[in-house]
Design a protein around this motif. Structure first.
Motif, PDB file in Angstrom:
ATOM      1  N   ILE A  85       0.829  -1.200   0.000  1.00 30.38           N
ATOM      2  CA  ILE A  85       0.000   0.000   0.000  1.00 30.38           C
ATOM      3  C   ILE A  85       0.864   1.251   0.000  1.00 30.38           C
ATOM      4  N   GLU A  86       1.927   1.245   0.780  1.00 31.27           N
ATOM      5  CA  GLU A  86       2.836   2.393   0.810  1.00 31.27           C
ATOM      6  C   GLU A  86       3.532   2.597  -0.524  1.00 31.27           C
ATOM      7  N   ARG A  87       3.848   1.505  -1.194  1.00 34.23           N
ATOM      8  CA  ARG A  87       4.517   1.626  -2.497  1.00 34.23           C
ATOM      9  C   ARG A  87       3.600   2.268  -3.543  1.00 34.23           C
ATOM     10  N   LEU A  88       2.304   2.181  -3.350  1.00 31.12           N
ATOM     11  CA  LEU A  88       1.343   2.804  -4.262  1.00 31.12           C
ATOM     12  C   LEU A  88       1.116   4.278  -3.945  1.00 31.12           C
ATOM     13  N   GLY A  89       1.762   4.781  -2.901  1.00 31.80           N
ATOM     14  CA  GLY A  89       1.635   6.188  -2.554  1.00 31.80           C
ATOM     15  C   GLY A  89       0.609   6.475  -1.476  1.00 31.80           C
ATOM     16  N   PHE A  90       0.083   5.427  -0.832  1.00 32.97           N
ATOM     17  CA  PHE A  90      -0.886   5.592   0.244  1.00 32.97           C
ATOM     18  C   PHE A  90      -0.289   5.134   1.568  1.00 32.97           C
ATOM     19  N   LYS A  91      -1.001   5.428   2.643  1.00 32.42           N
ATOM     20  CA  LYS A  91      -0.680   4.898   3.963  1.00 32.42           C
ATOM     21  C   LYS A  91      -1.785   3.912   4.352  1.00 32.42           C
ATOM     22  N   THR A  92      -1.470   3.013   5.270  1.00 31.86           N
ATOM     23  CA  THR A  92      -2.514   2.089   5.719  1.00 31.86           C
ATOM     24  C   THR A  92      -3.682   2.863   6.326  1.00 31.86           C
ATOM     25  N   SER A  93      -3.407   4.016   6.923  1.00 35.23           N
ATOM     26  CA  SER A  93      -4.469   4.831   7.523  1.00 35.23           C
ATOM     27  C   SER A  93      -5.354   5.490   6.477  1.00 35.23           C
ATOM     28  N   ASP A  94      -4.976   5.436   5.203  1.00 33.61           N
ATOM     29  CA  ASP A  94      -5.804   5.987   4.128  1.00 33.61           C
ATOM     30  C   ASP A  94      -6.927   5.041   3.721  1.00 33.61           C
ATOM     31  N   VAL A  95      -6.844   3.787   4.138  1.00 37.42           N
ATOM     32  CA  VAL A  95      -7.862   2.803   3.767  1.00 37.42           C
ATOM     33  C   VAL A  95      -9.115   3.058   4.597  1.00 37.42           C
ATOM     34  N   ASP A  96     -10.227   3.302   3.903  1.00 37.56           N
ATOM     35  CA  ASP A  96     -11.478   3.647   4.569  1.00 37.56           C
ATOM     36  C   ASP A  96     -12.340   2.434   4.893  1.00 37.56           C
ATOM     37  N   TYR A  97     -12.281   1.420   4.031  1.00 38.70           N
ATOM     38  CA  TYR A  97     -13.152   0.256   4.175  1.00 38.70           C
ATOM     39  C   TYR A  97     -12.337  -1.013   3.936  1.00 38.70           C
ATOM     40  N   VAL A  98     -12.556  -2.007   4.772  1.00 38.29           N
ATOM     41  CA  VAL A  98     -11.952  -3.324   4.578  1.00 38.29           C
ATOM     42  C   VAL A  98     -13.084  -4.341   4.472  1.00 38.29           C
ATOM     43  N   ILE A  99     -13.161  -5.013   3.323  1.00 33.97           N
ATOM     44  CA  ILE A  99     -14.136  -6.075   3.120  1.00 33.97           C
ATOM     45  C   ILE A  99     -13.413  -7.401   3.304  1.00 33.97           C
TER      46      ILE A  99
END
Length: 260
Positions: A85-99
């Motif tokens: 996720i970090e390599r894509l330019g996001f942080k784990t805290s940017d994830v809003d929903y987990v299915i």
């Protein structure tokens, strides 16, 4: 018409198994991916499943015990869900929903990394994870217990339109587990169904052959048939995430909407 802007397929390590453990009446060794999928929607980032536990990248045997050697679990630090996720330019805290498609150990390893997210699972899965039938594929309490205070939402519907716009539809596909689910994703290039563990290999899906250790094999067969019927109606491609050949097939099938 609304679509998912981008879907990233995250290859979260591999394990080795005999086909007869995955599909009834088949045999021979097979490599099994343990992926997750990150999706970008106007209302936020959605993650489907969380793969293997990051600790397994350092010491798989210490994390999974005898399973690590029996299944030859292979996970590099760069394949861990947080690093990808970090390599894509996001942080784990940017994830809003987990299915969560279901809660077996090869899907739940990174759940603890997303305490800020809303978690979604089909009704019955959480209860069964704590009280499974003897001999069922293992649930891992070490992954589930740290999420007891998370914002969990149980879905009691056969077909759940996640955002109400048709971009993500969660399908209840019981059989492998009571709360097993598949996910329909509407991309600009067409519909793809992430089958998750409704089937484990394309050969099993083709012949309606369940996994021998499924919670309910008759329900598994019904769900596989339902999956194929829905795919036909929607003109959707079925991606079985545990089928290593599907990884090669989807690299070109729906580019650039799907990124690896």
């Amino acid at each position: 018409m609304s679509v998912i802007r981008r879907l990233w397929a995250l290859d979260g390590g591999r394990l080795s198994e005999d086909r007869n453990k995955l599909v009834l009446r088949q045999s021979g060794p097979v490599t099994v991916p343990c992926p997750s999928f990150l999706m970008e929607h106007d209302r936020g980032l959605v993650l489907l499943d969380t793969g293997l536990a990051p600790n397994a990248a350092e010491d798989a045997s210490a994390t999974y015990g005898s399973l690590a050697d029996r299944l030859n679990i292979l996970l590099s630090r760069e394949q861990c869900i947080d690093r990808q996720i970090e390599r894509l330019g996001f942080k784990t805290s940017d994830v809003d929903y987990v299915i969560m498609s279901h809660l077996h150990w090869d899907h739940t390893g990174g759940m603890y990394l997303f305490p800020q997210a809303k978690f979604f699972v089909m009704q019955g899965e959480l209860q069964y994870a704590y009280w499974p039938l003897p001999g069922s594929p293992p649930y891992r309490r070490e992954d589930i217990d740290p999420t007891r205070g998370f914002d969990w939402h149980e879905i009691d519907a056969p077909d759940f339109d996640f955002f109400g716009d048709g971009t993500l539809r969660l399908l209840h596909m019981p059989g492998h587990t009571p709360g097993n689910a598949s996910l329909i994703v509407r991309l600009g290039s067409g519909n793809v169904i992430l089958a998750c563990d409704t089937a484990h290999l394309q050969s099993g899906l083709r012949d309606d052959l369940p996994m021998p250790s499924d919670w309910n094999t008759m329900e598994s067969v019904r769900s596989m048939r339902k999956l194929k019927q829905i795919a036909h109606v929607l003109d959707a491609s079925i991606w079985i995430p545990h089928d290593v050949e599907d990884w090669d097939r989807f690299r070109n099938l729906m580019a650039p909407d799907i990124c690896f």
